[in-house]
Design a protein around this motif. Structure first.
Motif, PDB file in Angstrom:
ATOM      1  N   ALA A 198      27.964  23.440  34.450  1.00  0.00           N
ATOM      2  CA  ALA A 198      27.687  24.718  35.095  1.00  0.00           C
ATOM      3  C   ALA A 198      28.544  24.895  36.336  1.00  0.00           C
ATOM      4  O   ALA A 198      28.941  23.933  36.987  1.00  0.00           O
ATOM      5  N   ARG A 199      28.804  26.147  36.653  1.00  0.00           N
ATOM      6  CA  ARG A 199      29.482  26.494  37.894  1.00  0.00           C
ATOM      7  C   ARG A 199      28.504  27.254  38.775  1.00  0.00           C
ATOM      8  O   ARG A 199      27.431  27.661  38.324  1.00  0.00           O
ATOM      9  N   GLN A 200      28.868  27.457  40.033  1.00  0.00           N
ATOM     10  CA  GLN A 200      27.952  28.147  40.932  1.00  0.00           C
ATOM     11  C   GLN A 200      28.719  29.073  41.867  1.00  0.00           C
ATOM     12  O   GLN A 200      29.932  28.962  42.030  1.00  0.00           O
ATOM     13  N   GLY A 201      27.945  29.965  42.482  1.00  0.00           N
ATOM     14  CA  GLY A 201      28.512  30.934  43.412  1.00  0.00           C
ATOM     15  C   GLY A 201      28.734  32.274  42.758  1.00  0.00           C
ATOM     16  O   GLY A 201      29.362  32.360  41.703  1.00  0.00           O
ATOM     17  N   ARG A 202      28.211  33.330  43.388  1.00  0.00           N
ATOM     18  CA  ARG A 202      28.422  34.691  42.891  1.00  0.00           C
ATOM     19  C   ARG A 202      29.070  35.607  43.916  1.00  0.00           C
ATOM     20  O   ARG A 202      29.569  36.659  43.571  1.00  0.00           O
ATOM     21  N   ASP A 203      29.045  35.237  45.192  1.00  0.00           N
ATOM     22  CA  ASP A 203      29.714  36.036  46.226  1.00  0.00           C
ATOM     23  C   ASP A 203      31.202  35.718  46.221  1.00  0.00           C
ATOM     24  O   ASP A 203      31.582  34.543  46.171  1.00  0.00           O
ATOM     25  N   VAL A 204      32.031  36.748  46.310  1.00  0.00           N
ATOM     26  CA  VAL A 204      33.468  36.488  46.312  1.00  0.00           C
ATOM     27  C   VAL A 204      34.205  37.509  47.168  1.00  0.00           C
ATOM     28  O   VAL A 204      33.853  38.695  47.214  1.00  0.00           O
ATOM     29  N   ALA A 205      35.217  37.022  47.868  1.00  0.00           N
ATOM     30  CA  ALA A 205      36.205  37.876  48.536  1.00  0.00           C
ATOM     31  C   ALA A 205      37.556  37.250  48.272  1.00  0.00           C
ATOM     32  O   ALA A 205      37.721  36.036  48.415  1.00  0.00           O
ATOM     33  N   GLY A 206      38.508  38.051  47.846  1.00  0.00           N
ATOM     34  CA  GLY A 206      39.803  37.471  47.534  1.00  0.00           C
ATOM     35  C   GLY A 206      40.828  38.509  47.134  1.00  0.00           C
ATOM     36  O   GLY A 206      40.654  39.706  47.375  1.00  0.00           O
ATOM     37  N   VAL A 207      41.895  38.028  46.501  1.00  0.00           N
ATOM     38  CA  VAL A 207      43.036  38.858  46.138  1.00  0.00           C
ATOM     39  C   VAL A 207      43.193  38.863  44.621  1.00  0.00           C
ATOM     40  O   VAL A 207      43.198  37.796  43.992  1.00  0.00           O
ATOM     41  N   VAL A 208      43.297  40.043  44.049  1.00  0.00           N
ATOM     42  CA  VAL A 208      43.519  40.166  42.609  1.00  0.00           C
ATOM     43  C   VAL A 208      44.910  39.633  42.270  1.00  0.00           C
ATOM     44  O   VAL A 208      45.911  40.047  42.882  1.00  0.00           O
ATOM     45  N   ARG A 209      44.976  38.705  41.313  1.00  0.00           N
ATOM     46  CA  ARG A 209      46.262  38.157  40.888  1.00  0.00           C
ATOM     47  C   ARG A 209      46.695  38.680  39.526  1.00  0.00           C
ATOM     48  O   ARG A 209      47.889  38.903  39.292  1.00  0.00           O
ATOM     49  N   PHE A 210      45.758  38.862  38.607  1.00  0.00           N
ATOM     50  CA  PHE A 210      46.074  39.397  37.280  1.00  0.00           C
ATOM     51  C   PHE A 210      44.948  40.323  36.853  1.00  0.00           C
ATOM     52  O   PHE A 210      43.785  40.099  37.197  1.00  0.00           O
ATOM     53  N   VAL A 211      45.310  41.356  36.103  1.00  0.00           N
ATOM     54  CA  VAL A 211      44.306  42.277  35.579  1.00  0.00           C
ATOM     55  C   VAL A 211      44.328  42.240  34.062  1.00  0.00           C
ATOM     56  O   VAL A 211      45.380  42.092  33.435  1.00  0.00           O
ATOM     57  N   GLY A 212      43.145  42.371  33.460  1.00  0.00           N
ATOM     58  CA  GLY A 212      43.038  42.405  32.011  1.00  0.00           C
ATOM     59  C   GLY A 212      43.237  43.801  31.463  1.00  0.00           C
ATOM     60  O   GLY A 212      43.392  44.783  32.211  1.00  0.00           O
ATOM     61  N   ALA A 213      43.217  43.911  30.162  1.00  0.00           N
ATOM     62  CA  ALA A 213      43.392  45.205  29.495  1.00  0.00           C
ATOM     63  C   ALA A 213      42.284  46.166  29.910  1.00  0.00           C
ATOM     64  O   ALA A 213      41.127  45.772  30.095  1.00  0.00           O
ATOM     65  N   GLY A 214      42.656  47.418  30.090  1.00  0.00           N
ATOM     66  CA  GLY A 214      41.679  48.449  30.380  1.00  0.00           C
ATOM     67  C   GLY A 214      41.284  48.586  31.835  1.00  0.00           C
ATOM     68  O   GLY A 214      40.493  49.465  32.180  1.00  0.00           O
ATOM     69  N   VAL A 215      41.802  47.742  32.712  1.00  0.00           N
ATOM     70  CA  VAL A 215      41.461  47.832  34.132  1.00  0.00           C
ATOM     71  C   VAL A 215      42.348  48.873  34.793  1.00  0.00           C
ATOM     72  O   VAL A 215      43.574  48.759  34.759  1.00  0.00           O
ATOM     73  N   THR A 216      41.744  49.880  35.396  1.00  0.00           N
ATOM     74  CA  THR A 216      42.506  50.942  36.043  1.00  0.00           C
ATOM     75  C   THR A 216      42.240  51.026  37.538  1.00  0.00           C
ATOM     76  O   THR A 216      43.025  51.599  38.281  1.00  0.00           O
TER      77      THR A 216
END
Length: 306
Positions: free
Chosen positions: A62-80
């Motif tokens: 399992a992984r943990q943590g749901r809060d995030v602040a950061g920089v977008v590096r790659f976007v998937g299909a359909g992201v506008t």
């Protein structure tokens, strides 16, 4: 490759480890975020301990943590709505933000306003959304008296301010070490512990209109003993008491989180909302960070900095 926090069995902080793996590629509607800061929350300790399986089922590893602040590096299909290089904050539906990189649905993100530092941005999501939901649940208004339990913690430090902005008088239950911070923010501090009910009555003049429990038992029962109507009580921790007494248990899942985050971050950028961060830890010291958190005496939030 990317580092992230993982655990392979339920337990205390000793089950946490930092491992390395490929971060993966974002899918339809998703983005890959390079994490700059990620908040810690008590609910993560409860999930890791196996106490919330009915609400947050866990699959190992399992992984943990749901809060995030950061920089977008790659976007998937359909992201506008976002592009590589955009700075974002968000609350993810799938844990994994205690990491160097994380894949997040783009719909769960908001833009990071200029003037909001990375540590603050990482601290805001869960606490901000929960505080917003709790305050709206009890609907404070000018002339009301509102009590907030856990008033100096991650959620409470924001809920007290949001309630105060409505014109209500806010009484904050906290340890003496945090009373000056509360006073500086227009909150009336009251020490928790033995005799707290009488201290609240004396401070409020015997009238309490609404109550926000950001700590847990026994504060729902205390609110009822003070004469607060169930529909004006909200707990963020004592779900058994909420079911038993019919009080609200509204949190971050009861609001449109990206919109709330955008609003609260903008308020902070304008200087209208203090978002206290007591300490920031590097990812390798995640065990120390959770040891700090689980003492339950933090002023505001703790964050990890990958």
């Amino acid at each position: 490759m990317s580092r992230f926090v993982s655990f392979t069995r339920f337990g205390g902080i000793d089950v946490l480890e930092v491992i390395t793996a490929e971060p993966g590629d974002p899918g339809e509607g998703e983005v890959l975020v390079e994490v700059r800061a990620a908040g810690l929350n008590p609910v993560e300790s409860a999930i890791r301990g196996g106490f919330l399986e009915a609400v947050y089922p866990t699959t190992f590893p399992a992984r943990q943590g749901r809060d995030v602040a950061g920089v977008v590096r790659f976007v998937g299909a359909g992201v506008t709505g976002f592009a590589a290089g955009d700075e974002v904050i968000g609350l993810t539906s799938v844990p994994g933000t205690h990491a160097e990189h994380v894949i997040v649905p783009a719909a769960q993100l908001a833009a990071r306003p200029a003037g909001v530092g990375w540590e603050v941005a990482g601290a805001l999501p869960t606490a901000g959304a929960a505080a917003y939901a709790a305050v709206h649940a009890v609907a404070p208004a000018s002339g009301d008296t509102v009590v907030v339990a856990g008033a100096a913690g991650g959620v409470g430090s924001l809920a007290t301010q949001l309630a105060r902005f409505t014109g209500a008088t806010v009484i904050g239950l906290a340890g003496p070490a945090h009373h000056d911070w509360l006073r500086d923010h227009g909150i009336v501090p009251v020490a928790y512990g033995d005799g707290v009910e009488q201290r609240i009555k004396e401070t409020s003049g015997g009238r309490v209109d609404a109550f926000i429990d950001a700590f847990g038992a026994p504060y729902v029962e205390l609110a009822l003993s003070l004469g607060v109507r169930p529909e004006r009580i909200n707990t963020l921790a004592d779900f058994a008491a909420a079911r038993e007494h019919g009080v609200h248990a509204r949190g971050s899942n009861h609001v449109s989180v990206p919109e709330v985050l955008a609003d609260l971050a903008a308020r902070h950028a304008r200087g209208g909302l203090d978002i206290p961060v007591e300490a920031a830890y590097p990812l390798d010291r995640v065990v120390d960070a959770y040891r700090h958190l689980e003492r339950r005496h933090t002023l505001g939030k703790l964050v990890l900095i990958p």
